[in-house]
Write a protein that holds these residues in place. Sequence first.
Motif, mmCIF file in Angstrom:
data_model
loop_
_atom_site.group_PDB
_atom_site.id
_atom_site.type_symbol
_atom_site.label_atom_id
_atom_site.label_comp_id
_atom_site.label_asym_id
_atom_site.label_seq_id
_atom_site.Cartn_x
_atom_site.Cartn_y
_atom_site.Cartn_z
ATOM 1 N N TYR A 280 0.866 -1.190 0.000
ATOM 2 C CA TYR A 280 0.000 0.000 0.000
ATOM 3 C C TYR A 280 0.896 1.231 0.000
ATOM 4 O O TYR A 280 1.804 1.342 0.836
ATOM 5 C CB TYR A 280 -0.875 0.065 1.250
ATOM 6 N N VAL A 281 0.629 2.128 -0.921
ATOM 7 C CA VAL A 281 1.378 3.381 -1.004
ATOM 8 C C VAL A 281 0.396 4.528 -0.763
ATOM 9 O O VAL A 281 -0.658 4.591 -1.415
ATOM 10 C CB VAL A 281 2.041 3.533 -2.394
ATOM 11 N N TYR A 282 0.730 5.403 0.165
ATOM 12 C CA TYR A 282 -0.151 6.534 0.473
ATOM 13 C C TYR A 282 0.553 7.859 0.192
ATOM 14 O O TYR A 282 1.760 7.981 0.415
ATOM 15 C CB TYR A 282 -0.559 6.526 1.956
ATOM 16 N N SER A 283 -0.222 8.834 -0.223
ATOM 17 C CA SER A 283 0.277 10.180 -0.483
ATOM 18 C C SER A 283 -0.085 11.093 0.677
ATOM 19 O O SER A 283 -1.263 11.415 0.881
ATOM 20 C CB SER A 283 -0.354 10.693 -1.781
ATOM 21 N N ALA A 284 0.924 11.526 1.434
ATOM 22 C CA ALA A 284 0.649 12.450 2.549
ATOM 23 C C ALA A 284 0.076 13.779 2.045
ATOM 24 O O ALA A 284 -0.892 14.290 2.635
ATOM 25 C CB ALA A 284 1.917 12.671 3.381
ATOM 26 N N PRO A 285 0.602 14.350 0.950
ATOM 27 C CA PRO A 285 0.003 15.611 0.479
ATOM 28 C C PRO A 285 -1.478 15.468 0.118
ATOM 29 O O PRO A 285 -2.266 16.407 0.324
ATOM 30 C CB PRO A 285 0.833 15.963 -0.765
ATOM 31 N N THR A 286 -1.864 14.303 -0.409
ATOM 32 C CA THR A 286 -3.282 14.111 -0.748
ATOM 33 C C THR A 286 -4.131 14.072 0.517
ATOM 34 O O THR A 286 -5.221 14.657 0.575
ATOM 35 C CB THR A 286 -3.470 12.815 -1.557
ATOM 36 N N ILE A 287 -3.650 13.385 1.530
ATOM 37 C CA ILE A 287 -4.408 13.333 2.789
ATOM 38 C C ILE A 287 -4.560 14.741 3.360
ATOM 39 O O ILE A 287 -5.662 15.145 3.764
ATOM 40 C CB ILE A 287 -3.728 12.376 3.795
ATOM 41 N N ARG A 288 -3.456 15.494 3.341
ATOM 42 C CA ARG A 288 -3.541 16.875 3.857
ATOM 43 C C ARG A 288 -4.571 17.675 3.072
ATOM 44 O O ARG A 288 -5.425 18.354 3.648
ATOM 45 C CB ARG A 288 -2.177 17.573 3.731
ATOM 46 N N ALA A 289 -4.472 17.596 1.739
ATOM 47 C CA ALA A 289 -5.357 18.417 0.896
ATOM 48 C C ALA A 289 -6.820 18.023 1.105
ATOM 49 O O ALA A 289 -7.709 18.887 1.171
ATOM 50 C CB ALA A 289 -4.962 18.261 -0.568
ATOM 51 N N ARG A 290 -7.082 16.734 1.228
ATOM 52 C CA ARG A 290 -8.472 16.288 1.334
ATOM 53 C C ARG A 290 -9.035 16.585 2.731
ATOM 54 O O ARG A 290 -10.213 16.890 2.879
ATOM 55 C CB ARG A 290 -8.582 14.803 0.972
ATOM 56 N N TYR A 291 -8.193 16.476 3.748
ATOM 57 C CA TYR A 291 -8.635 16.876 5.088
ATOM 58 C C TYR A 291 -9.000 18.361 5.073
ATOM 59 O O TYR A 291 -10.062 18.770 5.543
ATOM 60 C CB TYR A 291 -7.546 16.591 6.139
ATOM 61 N N ARG A 292 -8.088 19.162 4.508
ATOM 62 C CA ARG A 292 -8.302 20.620 4.523
ATOM 63 C C ARG A 292 -9.515 21.012 3.696
ATOM 64 O O ARG A 292 -10.211 21.973 4.028
ATOM 65 C CB ARG A 292 -7.049 21.340 4.027
ATOM 66 N N ALA A 293 -9.763 20.285 2.615
ATOM 67 C CA ALA A 293 -10.921 20.633 1.771
ATOM 68 C C ALA A 293 -12.209 20.561 2.593
ATOM 69 O O ALA A 293 -13.107 21.403 2.450
ATOM 70 C CB ALA A 293 -10.998 19.707 0.564
ATOM 71 N N ILE A 294 -12.288 19.573 3.465
ATOM 72 C CA ILE A 294 -13.476 19.456 4.314
ATOM 73 C C ILE A 294 -13.442 20.503 5.422
ATOM 74 O O ILE A 294 -14.397 21.247 5.636
ATOM 75 C CB ILE A 294 -13.587 18.030 4.897
#
Length: 414
Positions: A31-45
């Motif tokens: 499993y590969v995760y993108s930390a920037p994506t998690i940050r961006a999606r958290y912030r979007a909400i």
Amino acid sequence: MTTGFFNSGQELVCDGVPLAAIADAEGTPLYVYSAPTIRARYRAIDDAFDGYPHAVHYALKANSTFGIVRLLRSLGSAADANSVGEIEVARRAGFAPADIVFTGVGKSQDELAYAVPLGLKAINVESAGELDRIEAIAQRLDAAVRVAVRINPDIDAGSHPHISTGLRINKFGVPLATAREMLASMPARPALTLVSVHVHIGSQITSLGPLGGAAAFVARIAGELRRAGQPLEYVDVGGGLGISYDGSHVVSPHDYVTALVAAVRPTALPIVVEPGRSIVGPAGALVARVIDTKPRNALSEFVVIDAGMTELMRPALYDAFHRIEPVRPSPGDPRAYEVVGPVCESSDVVGRDRILPPLEVGDLMAILDSGAYGSAMASNYNRRPLPAEVLVDNGSWQRIRRRQTIDDILALEP
Ligand code: LLP
């Protein structure tokens, strides 16, 4: 800024880091995760609330790998935990009990005995019997426990039946009539502090109607309670915002939150949301290697990869669609493939009838949008070890879970 998984020149990368480099170093399945994506999606909400009082309680059930939970914590998230295990993960990741809501349809006596003295933000109560059991424990401890009542609003989420929870026929919450009795009983029960009402009507909900309807429903109940002299601290509208697995349109976090705020604003109460999938789903890919290919029928071939229902149960369980892409597409005419896992079940199909460039043994494939309910639902079926997990950030990656070994698995068995 575009984050996450995309094609850069000839190959798939995660935030600029070639998936092939990660897979070569860490092995597959992975499993590969993108930390920037998690940050961006958290912030979007979080940002979409635009100043309206709220708390984002990340639903750990979507992905409770410690490194992911710690990342969410660092962003200011609170937590939604569904078991003692998830509460423990949240606490060890640094969440204060006051930042954790405890949800879940079947909380055992041991779980309640653990949870009641903790001082959680709320235990979201699923039945009149559970409320009695919580009260009895609190009375024994001579403490007051914060509770919310989960109401089943009888709203159709329009999602897959296995992940729709808001209809009367679903096992979740209590019908409104029962909820009213439970709520009315609270003032006479000093060991119980009523802080909220809760709804969660399902997961992978892609249209605004049901989500807004559920929020309006709890807002209405909160208004009734205030008029009856039982003001709440907040309303909990649950999770459920869907993501686009196939590129089709889904509600944006911004429109979702705007609808929540519009529904709840008349109460002036803070909103608690419990998103899981919408934050971590698109932030993860499951990377696998081709083990074998063989003819299937006149029209297509099987491609057997080293990840299947043990690493991503969603296709087998819900007939869910996930995009599957070769990490380094080879030239040549695309063909039809049935992408299957190695597990001894005919349901172990990861992708049906996919048109893909020619594949060979050893090629790498990425199964996209696997960040939610992938690793969290993985199993040791066929004695398959759980994969390693890595988090990509700042142009490099960090292992956040090592690959399980057969010794790890057998360590539990004398
Ligand atoms: N709150 C409660 C009370 C829940 O039961 C759930 C999910 C959530 C929040 C988070 O929902 P989300 O935002 O992730 O939709 N394994 C299934 C999904 C099961 C969802 C269970 N409850 C899947 O892979 O689609």
